[in-house]
Design a protein around this motif. Structure first.
Motif, PDB file in Angstrom:
ATOM      1  N   ILE A  32       0.842  -1.205   0.000  1.00  0.00           N
ATOM      2  CA  ILE A  32       0.000   0.000   0.000  1.00  0.00           C
ATOM      3  C   ILE A  32       0.873   1.249   0.000  1.00  0.00           C
ATOM      4  N   GLN A  33       1.902   1.246   0.824  1.00  0.00           N
ATOM      5  CA  GLN A  33       2.796   2.400   0.916  1.00  0.00           C
ATOM      6  C   GLN A  33       3.525   2.633  -0.405  1.00  0.00           C
ATOM      7  N   GLN A  41      -1.652   8.746  -8.254  1.00  0.00           N
ATOM      8  CA  GLN A  41      -2.889   8.764  -9.035  1.00  0.00           C
ATOM      9  C   GLN A  41      -3.610   7.424  -8.930  1.00  0.00           C
ATOM     10  N   ILE A  42      -2.898   6.344  -8.585  1.00  0.00           N
ATOM     11  CA  ILE A  42      -3.525   5.033  -8.410  1.00  0.00           C
ATOM     12  C   ILE A  42      -4.082   4.903  -6.997  1.00  0.00           C
ATOM     13  N   LEU A  43      -3.297   5.303  -6.012  1.00  0.00           N
ATOM     14  CA  LEU A  43      -3.707   5.183  -4.613  1.00  0.00           C
ATOM     15  C   LEU A  43      -3.354   6.477  -3.885  1.00  0.00           C
ATOM     16  N   GLU A  47      -6.880   7.142   0.537  1.00  0.00           N
ATOM     17  CA  GLU A  47      -7.206   5.733   0.273  1.00  0.00           C
ATOM     18  C   GLU A  47      -6.194   4.808   0.945  1.00  0.00           C
ATOM     19  N   ALA A  48      -4.919   5.194   0.886  1.00  0.00           N
ATOM     20  CA  ALA A  48      -3.876   4.386   1.528  1.00  0.00           C
ATOM     21  C   ALA A  48      -4.074   4.361   3.039  1.00  0.00           C
ATOM     22  N   HIS A  49      -4.418   5.501   3.622  1.00  0.00           N
ATOM     23  CA  HIS A  49      -4.638   5.570   5.062  1.00  0.00           C
ATOM     24  C   HIS A  49      -5.828   4.688   5.466  1.00  0.00           C
ATOM     25  N   LYS A  50      -6.866   4.684   4.642  1.00  0.00           N
ATOM     26  CA  LYS A  50      -8.041   3.855   4.920  1.00  0.00           C
ATOM     27  C   LYS A  50      -7.677   2.365   4.844  1.00  0.00           C
ATOM     28  N   LEU A  65      -8.248  -3.576  -1.457  1.00  0.00           N
ATOM     29  CA  LEU A  65      -7.186  -3.082  -2.331  1.00  0.00           C
ATOM     30  C   LEU A  65      -7.338  -3.660  -3.740  1.00  0.00           C
ATOM     31  N   LEU A  66      -7.613  -4.934  -3.837  1.00  0.00           N
ATOM     32  CA  LEU A  66      -7.760  -5.571  -5.147  1.00  0.00           C
ATOM     33  C   LEU A  66      -8.947  -4.985  -5.914  1.00  0.00           C
ATOM     34  N   THR A  67     -10.054  -4.777  -5.226  1.00  0.00           N
ATOM     35  CA  THR A  67     -11.230  -4.177  -5.861  1.00  0.00           C
ATOM     36  C   THR A  67     -10.923  -2.765  -6.339  1.00  0.00           C
ATOM     37  N   HIS A  68     -10.212  -2.016  -5.506  1.00  0.00           N
ATOM     38  CA  HIS A  68      -9.847  -0.652  -5.860  1.00  0.00           C
ATOM     39  C   HIS A  68      -8.939  -0.630  -7.089  1.00  0.00           C
ATOM     40  N   LEU A  69      -7.942  -1.507  -7.111  1.00  0.00           N
ATOM     41  CA  LEU A  69      -6.994  -1.529  -8.231  1.00  0.00           C
ATOM     42  C   LEU A  69      -7.664  -1.980  -9.526  1.00  0.00           C
TER      43      LEU A  69
END
Length: 181
Positions: A32-33, A41-43, A47-50, A65-69
């Motif tokens: 995530i980091q 622009q991707i994360l 969103e990363a904090h969540k 994360l997978l759904t988001h990506l």
């Protein structure tokens, strides 16, 4: 798997990534980091904090994360594969899309849940078979000897359609039942 987009590959690999024990919280936080730092622009930071909330189990955070990506597109999915290759090489090479054999594409397209299903009859079938076995065992141990006189004949006739070792075993058991009663 050539010509297949990273989104389709990630869709097929998502179950594996969610349940693999090597995907621990530390590795997920590192992914995530890295996604946040290398391509905001991707994360985004929010969103990363969540996604880095440690109160949520790792498998659920990975699923989010997978759904988001997958929603972000092809480049986002490619970035995840690149980071998996960098930070978790053993996991990367054991992904279902990386280990599929060209001759076995039907088996490779199934998720592990579908691949290892022995029957599709469900729990009711299992409980009925288990109940039948338990009932037979209880009947065997707690009944009187008169019931087993007919059982000898059933065992003898059952043995007719079976293989030679099984037939001899059943006949021997039926004979032993007759001597004990």
């Amino acid at each position: 798997m050539r010509g297949e987009t990273f989104q389709k590959q990630l869709l097929r690999d998502s179950w594996f990534l969610r349940v693999d024990r090597r995907m621990d919280s530390r590795l997920l936080d590192k992914l995530i980091q890295e996604l946040n730092q290398s391509s905001p622009q991707i994360l985004t930071y929010a969103e990363a904090h969540k996604l880095q909330n440690l109160d949520v189990p790792t498998c659920l955070r990975m699923a989010e994360l997978l759904t988001h990506l997958q929603g972000k597109g092809e480049e986002a999915c490619h970035q995840l594969y690149r980071l998996l290759h960098l930070h978790a090489e053993d996991m990367y090479f054991s992904l279902p899309t990386r280990t599929a054999h060209p001759g076995n594409t039907e088996q490779a397209n199934k998720s592990p849940q579908e691949r290892f299903v022995l029957n599709n009859r469900g729990p009711l079938f299992f409980f009925s078979c288990f109940g039948l076995a338990v009932g037979g065992a209880l009947l065997y141990y707690y009944s009187d000897g008169a019931l087993w006189d007919g059982a000898r004949a059933v065992l003898a006739y059952t043995a007719l359609g079976l293989s030679r070792p099984t037939t001899s075993l059943l006949l021997l058991y039926a004979e032993k039942l007759g001597k004990n009663r």
